[in-house]
Enzyme design. Structure first.
Site, PDB file in Angstrom:
ATOM      1  N   ASP A  49      51.952  45.298  43.670  1.00  0.00           N
ATOM      2  CA  ASP A  49      52.434  45.053  45.025  1.00  0.00           C
ATOM      3  C   ASP A  49      53.503  43.986  45.119  1.00  0.00           C
ATOM      4  O   ASP A  49      54.016  43.724  46.201  1.00  0.00           O
ATOM      5  CB  ASP A  49      51.249  44.703  45.936  1.00  0.00           C
ATOM      6  CG  ASP A  49      50.467  45.950  46.255  1.00  0.00           C
ATOM      7  OD1 ASP A  49      51.113  47.009  46.394  1.00  0.00           O
ATOM      8  OD2 ASP A  49      49.236  45.886  46.337  1.00  0.00           O
ATOM      9  N   HIS A  85      45.445  39.711  39.199  1.00  0.00           N
ATOM     10  CA  HIS A  85      44.689  40.956  39.346  1.00  0.00           C
ATOM     11  C   HIS A  85      43.320  40.750  38.732  1.00  0.00           C
ATOM     12  O   HIS A  85      43.208  40.073  37.702  1.00  0.00           O
ATOM     13  CB  HIS A  85      45.419  42.107  38.647  1.00  0.00           C
ATOM     14  CG  HIS A  85      44.951  43.449  39.101  1.00  0.00           C
ATOM     15  ND1 HIS A  85      43.833  44.040  38.569  1.00  0.00           N
ATOM     16  CD2 HIS A  85      45.420  44.289  40.048  1.00  0.00           C
ATOM     17  CE1 HIS A  85      43.658  45.208  39.176  1.00  0.00           C
ATOM     18  NE2 HIS A  85      44.599  45.380  40.075  1.00  0.00           N
ATOM     19  N   HIS A  88      43.849  43.077  48.918  1.00  0.00           N
ATOM     20  CA  HIS A  88      43.845  44.413  48.313  1.00  0.00           C
ATOM     21  C   HIS A  88      45.099  45.143  48.788  1.00  0.00           C
ATOM     22  O   HIS A  88      46.200  44.805  48.403  1.00  0.00           O
ATOM     23  CB  HIS A  88      42.525  45.096  48.695  1.00  0.00           C
ATOM     24  CG  HIS A  88      42.203  46.360  47.975  1.00  0.00           C
ATOM     25  ND1 HIS A  88      42.894  46.818  46.885  1.00  0.00           N
ATOM     26  CD2 HIS A  88      41.229  47.300  48.197  1.00  0.00           C
ATOM     27  CE1 HIS A  88      42.376  47.958  46.467  1.00  0.00           C
ATOM     28  NE2 HIS A  88      41.367  48.270  47.253  1.00  0.00           N
TER      29      HIS A  88
HETATM   30  N1  ACO Z   1      48.303  32.587  43.202  1.00  0.00           N
HETATM   31  C1  ACO Z   1      47.875  31.380  42.751  1.00  0.00           C
HETATM   32  N2  ACO Z   1      46.719  31.210  42.081  1.00  0.00           N
HETATM   33  C2  ACO Z   1      45.977  32.316  41.859  1.00  0.00           C
HETATM   34  C3  ACO Z   1      46.372  33.595  42.297  1.00  0.00           C
HETATM   35  C4  ACO Z   1      47.589  33.704  42.978  1.00  0.00           C
HETATM   36  N3  ACO Z   1      48.020  34.873  43.400  1.00  0.00           N
HETATM   37  N4  ACO Z   1      45.422  34.487  41.934  1.00  0.00           N
HETATM   38  C5  ACO Z   1      44.471  33.804  41.305  1.00  0.00           C
HETATM   39  N5  ACO Z   1      44.805  32.483  41.257  1.00  0.00           N
HETATM   40  C6  ACO Z   1      44.071  31.417  40.583  1.00  0.00           C
HETATM   41  C7  ACO Z   1      42.818  31.020  41.375  1.00  0.00           C
HETATM   42  O1  ACO Z   1      43.091  29.988  42.292  1.00  0.00           O
HETATM   43  C8  ACO Z   1      41.905  30.607  40.265  1.00  0.00           C
HETATM   44  O2  ACO Z   1      42.313  29.326  39.823  1.00  0.00           O
HETATM   45  P1  ACO Z   1      41.189  28.245  39.379  1.00  0.00           P
HETATM   46  O3  ACO Z   1      40.554  28.841  38.150  1.00  0.00           O
HETATM   47  O4  ACO Z   1      41.960  27.009  39.143  1.00  0.00           O
HETATM   48  O5  ACO Z   1      40.221  28.147  40.535  1.00  0.00           O
HETATM   49  C9  ACO Z   1      42.239  31.572  39.131  1.00  0.00           C
HETATM   50  O6  ACO Z   1      43.607  31.938  39.345  1.00  0.00           O
HETATM   51  C10 ACO Z   1      41.360  32.804  39.114  1.00  0.00           C
HETATM   52  O7  ACO Z   1      41.453  33.414  40.405  1.00  0.00           O
HETATM   53  P2  ACO Z   1      40.336  34.341  41.059  1.00  0.00           P
HETATM   54  O8  ACO Z   1      40.502  34.321  42.542  1.00  0.00           O
HETATM   55  O9  ACO Z   1      39.003  33.989  40.497  1.00  0.00           O
HETATM   56  O10 ACO Z   1      40.734  35.744  40.468  1.00  0.00           O
HETATM   57  P3  ACO Z   1      40.212  37.147  40.989  1.00  0.00           P
HETATM   58  O11 ACO Z   1      40.208  38.045  39.815  1.00  0.00           O
HETATM   59  O12 ACO Z   1      38.965  36.997  41.764  1.00  0.00           O
HETATM   60  O13 ACO Z   1      41.338  37.559  42.045  1.00  0.00           O
HETATM   61  C11 ACO Z   1      43.091  38.621  43.130  1.00  0.00           C
HETATM   62  C12 ACO Z   1      42.185  38.606  41.899  1.00  0.00           C
HETATM   63  C13 ACO Z   1      42.249  38.747  44.413  1.00  0.00           C
HETATM   64  C14 ACO Z   1      44.017  39.831  43.050  1.00  0.00           C
HETATM   65  C15 ACO Z   1      43.897  37.299  43.156  1.00  0.00           C
HETATM   66  O14 ACO Z   1      44.662  37.168  41.978  1.00  0.00           O
HETATM   67  C16 ACO Z   1      44.787  37.181  44.385  1.00  0.00           C
HETATM   68  O15 ACO Z   1      44.332  36.739  45.450  1.00  0.00           O
HETATM   69  N6  ACO Z   1      46.093  37.599  44.266  1.00  0.00           N
HETATM   70  C17 ACO Z   1      46.981  37.579  45.397  1.00  0.00           C
HETATM   71  C18 ACO Z   1      46.724  38.783  46.255  1.00  0.00           C
HETATM   72  C19 ACO Z   1      47.228  40.068  45.633  1.00  0.00           C
HETATM   73  O16 ACO Z   1      48.344  40.131  45.152  1.00  0.00           O
HETATM   74  N7  ACO Z   1      46.393  41.116  45.705  1.00  0.00           N
HETATM   75  C20 ACO Z   1      46.760  42.438  45.206  1.00  0.00           C
HETATM   76  C21 ACO Z   1      45.905  42.850  44.083  1.00  0.00           C
HETATM   77  S1  ACO Z   1      46.492  44.394  43.441  1.00  0.00           S
HETATM   78  C22 ACO Z   1      45.880  45.546  44.477  1.00  0.00           C
HETATM   79  O17 ACO Z   1      44.955  45.377  45.219  1.00  0.00           O
HETATM   80  C23 ACO Z   1      46.580  46.824  44.455  1.00  0.00           C
END
Ligand code: ACO
Length: 430
Positions: free
Chosen positions: A363, A307, A268
């Site tokens: 971010d 996201h 987050h």
């Molecule tokens: N890098 C690589 N793969 C990713 C990423 C990433 N940043 N984010 C999601 N994925 C992949 C997952 O591995 C998953 O793949 P799969 O279907 O093969 O298992 C798929 O994309 C879906 O991912 P989820 O984790 O289910 O997506 P969710 O909506 O739960 O997660 C989140 C959202 C937490 C933001 C995620 O994208 C992440 O961890 N991003 C990196 C951290 C980040 O930048 N956070 C900031 C968010 S913005 C904010 O808070 C202001």
């Protein structure tokens, strides 16, 4: 004539149920009538992480993740970032309408008037270890504020509540800056009430021996825009925490400390810190393809990408990219930018990211800008918290005035042991 209802057939019993649909939702409690027999608790929905559950009706922030739209009280984020100021946006988010000139002047004056901290708060902050993480200091100090304002638990008293809201918005930059100065072993700088909200923050962060800190208008504006972009984002993890804690009716300082703790996590508010660590670890543009391969193999996440809601493009990321250029014109180009641009270029063309709808989020670039402004990575979530304080408070107010809200208390699906008898310790397996 289409009916605004949903008909459900329970194949266990063959019974039909008609549930009303309002605002594109059914009420989860309407499912409870669906029972196999009279002893059945009734059907529930199972939604870990609230992926498809609206926990509230809100009039504050609108997000359309598929179209990449973000609006505060109906105003597009692009227009607010272009033409407004953070304090004006704070007023808008909290009050629902843009202020008149007189209202904005009075509001700004009141916020600036509350920026000082009680000296005991300063003493409390001095007690942290020399290397304390500023976010840990921020969370603890905000919680401690509740002990200074005994009237703060009177949350249904509008006058008192409004007072605490102004105090919080005004004092969080001071707490944030003191946390930074502490981590540097520098004396705390008291607020300068003749400066703007962001100008004063920069002064409290960076003033040294000069009589008055000279604020760079470009950096002041850039920070103001970054604060606007982070001010609210509907029911995200930390806002949900603010509402969840707020639902048991503690004072806002305690609830906001909890929200800030939720923001601290790397998924987050800690994401931009994680982005910079990632860019530092990649080290150079030539290492980008190898890093992307490791991400695709599941070894790493591409921090700053993806996201929960935006599945097109985070509109804030687009604005931030422009801000980056304005900041670098003053500070010089951050060498990590080249690595970030290369990552973005490759990822936006790669099927792994495209098929999962993973795009840069707010971010991905904010950390690079903060770093160029000489703000250390440990301060990134703290800066986020300064801006998001406004959204947390607006959402908390909305919660308190919503007659449908009660103490937040989700259900669970219990899959553990059935009843069994206690076994004394000498009769258990060794
Ligand atoms: N890098 C690589 N793969 C990713 C990423 C990433 N940043 N984010 C999601 N994925 C992949 C997952 O591995 C998953 O793949 P799969 O279907 O093969 O298992 C798929 O994309 C879906 O991912 P989820 O984790 O289910 O997506 P969710 O909506 O739960 O997660 C989140 C959202 C937490 C933001 C995620 O994208 C992440 O961890 N991003 C990196 C951290 C980040 O930048 N956070 C900031 C968010 S913005 C904010 O808070 C202001």
């Amino acid at each position: 004539m289409p009916q605004n209802t949903l008909t459900i057939t329970d194949n266990r019993t063959g019974k039909n149920y008609e549930l009303p649909i309002e605002h594109g939702t059914i009420r989860a409690m309407d499912l409870r009538q669906i029972q196999v027999d009279d002893d059945d608790f009734g059907l529930m929905s199972y939604d870990p992480a609230f992926s498809n559950t609206a926990s509230t009706r809100s009039t504050i922030t609108f997000v359309d993740g598929d179209k990449g739209i973000l609006r505060y009280r109906g105003y597009p984020i692009e227009q607010l970032a272009e033409s407004s100021s953070f304090l004006e946006v704070a007023y808008l988010i909290l009050q629902g309408e843009l202020p008149s000139r007189t209202e904005l002047e009075a509001w700004s004056e009141e916020i600036i008037h509350h920026t000082f901290l009680h000296e005991n708060i300063k003493t409390l902050m001095e007690a942290f270890r020399y290397d304390a993480h500023p976010m840990g200091m921020f969370i603890s100090t905000v919680a401690a504020l509740s002990t200074f304002y005994p009237e703060a638990p009177d949350i249904f008293n509008l006058e008192s509540r409004t007072y605490q809201i102004k105090r919080l918005i005004a004092k969080v930059p001071t707490i944030a800056a003191f946390s930074f100065r502490h981590s540097r072993g520098l004396p705390y700088v008291y607020p300068d009430n003749d400066l703007s909200f962001t100008g004063n923050f920069l002064s409290m962060m960076f003033k040294m021996s000069e009589a008055r800190y000279k604020v760079s208008p470009a950096l002041e504006r850039a920070l103001d825009v970054l604060f606007i972009l982070h001010a609210d984002h509907e029911q995200n993890c930390s806002t949900n925490t603010m509402r969840s804690i707020g639902s048991s009716h503690p004072d806002p300082y305690s609830a906001l400390a909890g929200a800030a703790a939720a923001l601290y996590g790397p998924l987050h508010g800690g994401a931009n810190e994680a982005v910079l660590r990632m860019l530092g670890a990649i080290g150079s543009v030539k290492n980008v393809p190898g890093f992307i391969d490791r991400v695709k193999a599941g070894g790493n996440r591409l921090m700053g990408f993806g996201h929960r809601v935006y599945k097109n493009y985070d509109p804030r990321a687009r604005i931030i990219k422009q801000v980056a250029d304005e900041v670098f014109a003053v500070t010089g180009r951050n060498p990590l930018l080249d690595i970030a641009l290369e990552l973005e270029k490759i990822a936006l063309e790669d099927d792994y990211f495209v098929s999962r709808k993973l795009y840069p989020n707010v971010d991905f670039y904010s950390g690079i800008i903060y770093q160029a402004m000489a703000i250390p990575t440990t301060m990134f979530p703290v800066l986020f918290a300064i801006a998001r304080t406004v959204g947390w408070l607006a959402q908390w107010q909305e919660l308190l005035s919503d007659p449908e809200q009660r103490i937040a208390r989700p259900r669970q699906v219990y899959l553990g042991q059935g009843q069994r008898d206690y076994v004394s310790i000498d009769r258990r397996r060794s």
